[in-house]
Design an enzyme around this catalytic site. Sequence first.
Site, PDB file in Angstrom:
ATOM      1  N   HIS A  74       0.858  -1.212  -0.100  1.00 55.81           N
ATOM      2  CA  HIS A  74      -0.053   0.119   0.021  1.00 55.81           C
ATOM      3  C   HIS A  74       0.917   1.420   0.093  1.00 55.81           C
ATOM      4  O   HIS A  74       0.610   2.161  -0.757  1.00 55.81           O
ATOM      5  CB  HIS A  74      -0.918  -0.045   1.168  1.00 55.81           C
ATOM      6  CG  HIS A  74      -2.012   1.012   1.156  1.00 55.81           C
ATOM      7  ND1 HIS A  74      -2.796   1.032   0.528  1.00 55.81           N
ATOM      8  CD2 HIS A  74      -2.093   2.387   1.898  1.00 55.81           C
ATOM      9  CE1 HIS A  74      -3.907   2.128   0.601  1.00 55.81           C
ATOM     10  NE2 HIS A  74      -3.149   2.756   1.553  1.00 55.81           N
ATOM     11  N   ASN A  76      26.266 -21.928  -7.645  1.00 56.88           N
ATOM     12  CA  ASN A  76      27.060 -23.132  -7.745  1.00 56.88           C
ATOM     13  C   ASN A  76      26.499 -24.176  -6.834  1.00 56.88           C
ATOM     14  O   ASN A  76      26.478 -25.441  -6.909  1.00 56.88           O
ATOM     15  CB  ASN A  76      28.522 -23.056  -7.667  1.00 56.88           C
ATOM     16  CG  ASN A  76      28.905 -22.366  -8.949  1.00 56.88           C
ATOM     17  OD1 ASN A  76      29.120 -23.164  -9.799  1.00 56.88           O
ATOM     18  ND2 ASN A  76      29.038 -21.277  -9.107  1.00 56.88           N
ATOM     19  N   GLU A  97      -2.374  -5.449  -4.115  1.00 57.55           N
ATOM     20  CA  GLU A  97      -3.135  -4.890  -3.134  1.00 57.55           C
ATOM     21  C   GLU A  97      -4.252  -5.635  -3.112  1.00 57.55           C
ATOM     22  O   GLU A  97      -5.025  -5.899  -2.084  1.00 57.55           O
ATOM     23  CB  GLU A  97      -2.900  -3.442  -3.056  1.00 57.55           C
ATOM     24  CG  GLU A  97      -3.270  -2.688  -1.793  1.00 57.55           C
ATOM     25  CD  GLU A  97      -3.330  -1.457  -1.683  1.00 57.55           C
ATOM     26  OE1 GLU A  97      -3.234  -0.746  -0.658  1.00 57.55           O
ATOM     27  OE2 GLU A  97      -3.731  -0.768  -2.795  1.00 57.55           O
TER      28      GLU A  97
END
Length: 690
Positions: free
Chosen positions: A46, A425, A68
């Site tokens: 918000h 990795n 929202e």
Amino acid sequence: MDMNQYLSMFIDESNDHLQSLNENMLQLESNPEDLGIVQVIFRSAHTLKGMAATMGFEDLASLTHKMENVLDLVRNEKLKMQDYIFDTMFKSLDALENMVQDITGGGEGKADVSSIVASLQAIESGEWTGGSAPVAQAETQSDSLISNAVELDEYQYSVLDQSIAEGHRVFYIDVLVSEHSQLKGVRAYMVFDMLERSGEVVKAFPSVQDIEQEKFERNFSLYYITTKEAQELEKAILSISEIESAKLIQLDQETLQQMTNQVAATVAVEDTPAPAVEKDAPAADSSSQEEIKAAPVKAAAPKQAAAHSRTIRVDIERLDVLMNLFSELLIDRSRLEQLASETGNNDLSDTVAHLSRVSTDLQNIVLKLRMVPVDTVFNRFPRMIRDLAKTLDKKIDLVITGAETELDRTVIDEIGDPLVHLLRNAVDHGVESISERIAAGKPEMGTVNLRAFHSGNHVFIEIEDDGKGIYRDKLLKTAIKRGVVTEEQGAKMSDDEVNQLLFAPGFSTADKISDISGRGVGLDVVKSKITSLGGNVTITSKPGKGTNFSVQLPLTLSIIAAMLVRLGSEKYAVPLSSIVETAIVQRNQVRNIHGNKMITFRESLIPYLSLSEVFGVPDFNDADEQETEIVVIRKGERLAAVAVEEFIGQSEIVLKSMGTYLPAIEGISGATILGDGQVALILDPNAFIK
């Protein structure tokens, strides 16, 4: 209004909110039923939407508003979080991050997010269970109540905010008495009496006294704390005769703040001209426009909310200038201390002693200004590991420890990319697939440990996986095939030396190079980056058990406390944080064990090194001495004794680079300028312990 002056602040705060959204979304994924986390996520989204709309970044505000809407359904228990919702939310966050990066690079923050918006709209419409009233109507009714909000003082705001935090229900109620009522004051009293039996009225408008004296038209409003449901309260209020309507809105902390800002904006509008952004800044929706109006007067919110801001943002270049100036001051201080001791003037000595104490305190503050917890780097890795695990169909548990460990800001800014590569990795080629782990008798869930800790004047960051490890034979075979080493050279190499071959340019042990990473691909770049920071990286591995990459980094790149020692005509500085103790040992206490010199220290044997032999000092040979001074240094749990000729004393020294004209010297981390102008080399204790 010129919004460029706020752009830097917008970028910084947007990155903070996006990081918070990522972290809390990961928490919610682990515990989808926790609506408290949903409230936190909703508030961040918000706020981000409001900032973006205020700054005129329409695409960013629009996407955040769609997120929202979905979150609003979840927090009101009209929608349950599912895997596909999480995936869509994470894609939305990635898109938002890309927009903010574009803005950071001078762009307009525009992006084609139509597919993500369509997914969010489908989630919103397909899972809606709130009856016939659409979302837009519900928001309009809420906006109507908010626009007529009652002003709160600081104490009342605090009470309501704390009640929400403790899990109580807080309502804003607007009651309308029938126009035909002859005793509207009595009807209002009956409403208050009923409400106070099951809760607490915090604020009423008009005041209770005015209501009792019927000094109001037909409606009155109040803030109310209770444990009852909205429907139950509405039914109870409407059961009182001559009450025409009762409108209720349940408040969360975000809505409470919004209402407070709305009141502040109404109060301030008489004295404050409307900013240009209200008219010019595009917004994604009507609720964004409400935020634009409120944003310029957010400073008028209750003092309690503003009091939380106890920090300011400072450009790192200003801190660099401050550090350089202080470094020069420190060199001059050392010179003054030497002059004071030579002249024997008591007044001068007292003044210099006071200057030393003040500058020491100043030094501590300057250094702390530059120190940042490694958490600022670590906190983006859980999301990355989550995405990698889903892509590779693996189960990965990332365990982070020591995130509070602090490093110089310069090092923090540079270390992120090497750690990203090492972690990718570890996940891609370190941890096995689920089927391989089960076959090897391991749990399905692979573990990657990311830990940071202090050791002497360095910080160590370790990435350790419980995967398949590195097999010497396979690695050597690949190295020989690629011409990195010959068979004869490989046969003579230790396991540690073979592991270091992973850092050879372009070297890879991967059977199949993926688009994620290949163990060894790019590790030469990782090592060069770490080396450029004055650090080092080592590898230890047990076949079938896992691999550990240990990254050693300097704690700070500027000022350290050190012990000055003399060897012949040369002076050296040993970082004080690496010293366990200093001592004197007799020559006959030095023992020769398997060709290595050792001494007994605290009932255990530790290696004995002669600094004159290591550096080949021509005018001094400690072998001629019957006793010698030693400095016991440490690296983690390992200790070693270094023999020197004489102790000079403790001093604060400024780290200076050796420059590009001299080659790297093992065991030397830099140089410093002493009070008499002489240059002393700074020892790297970690290089002496292997």
